[in-house]
Motif scaffolding. Sequence first.
Motif, PDB file in Angstrom:
ATOM      1  N   ASN A 128       4.178   6.009  -8.757  1.00 45.70           N
ATOM      2  CA  ASN A 128       4.793   6.867  -8.024  1.00 45.70           C
ATOM      3  C   ASN A 128       6.219   6.989  -8.621  1.00 45.70           C
ATOM      4  O   ASN A 128       7.321   6.246  -8.415  1.00 45.70           O
ATOM      5  CB  ASN A 128       5.084   6.451  -6.521  1.00 45.70           C
ATOM      6  N   ARG A 157       2.359   0.894   1.044  1.00 43.64           N
ATOM      7  CA  ARG A 157       1.839   1.880   0.300  1.00 43.64           C
ATOM      8  C   ARG A 157       0.428   2.381   1.108  1.00 43.64           C
ATOM      9  O   ARG A 157      -0.518   1.722   1.149  1.00 43.64           O
ATOM     10  CB  ARG A 157       1.129   1.427  -1.051  1.00 43.64           C
ATOM     11  N   TRP A 162       4.362   5.737  -0.621  1.00 43.23           N
ATOM     12  CA  TRP A 162       5.166   4.551  -0.003  1.00 43.23           C
ATOM     13  C   TRP A 162       5.508   5.147   1.433  1.00 43.23           C
ATOM     14  O   TRP A 162       6.370   5.886   1.343  1.00 43.23           O
ATOM     15  CB  TRP A 162       6.359   4.104  -0.752  1.00 43.23           C
TER      16      TRP A 162
END
Length: 205
Positions: A128, A157, A162
């Motif tokens: 990410n 996660r 997240w």
Amino acid sequence: VQITPGFQASVIGGGDASPWIVRAPSQQVYHYSNDFSGPRTWNPDTKSSTASSLSVSPDGNPWTVGPSNFVWKRDPATGNWQQKGSLSVYEIAVGPNDSVWAIGTASCNANGDCPIYHWDGRIWSQPNPGSAAQHITVSPDGTSVYVSNSAGTLYKRINNAWSVWPGTGCIRRSATGGAMGIPVIAATMDTVWVLGCDNGTSATI
């Protein structure tokens, strides 16, 4: 329980019944001999370099952050340590099947939150890009990964993203203002132990 009087450790990890530690202040890696035939004692790992962070996989294999902040894994067959990539990190969390999560040291923001990386057994990557944190932990089965940032907010996660956990996150304790929510142990079924987490859903140590 103090197994060995006077023996101090700064980092502790254990995937099986025989834990590994980084001894303070030397940063030497030690392994506890838990063999019933004895003697039970802390033994230095003579093949390891100094370490600043340590995590142990569910099957008992230790990983460290060693010189130049590179990640190292111990080969259980030979006892030799192998460098995994050339990414500079300061904290790692190890799951099963050589799945490792880490907090990098470069490109950190003004608050000290640094990029989150993942090792898939071959390479380091940022699942990410743009996500940053200060601390990380992973459950033994690898299904739950948690991080916390400079604000003390706890994230999990979920579906490759997240998400604040558990709903409102885990912020700094208002009484001291300085103790943040630092995830230290993650287990299965959404159980996570946190340092300085002052809410009713996560455990406070």
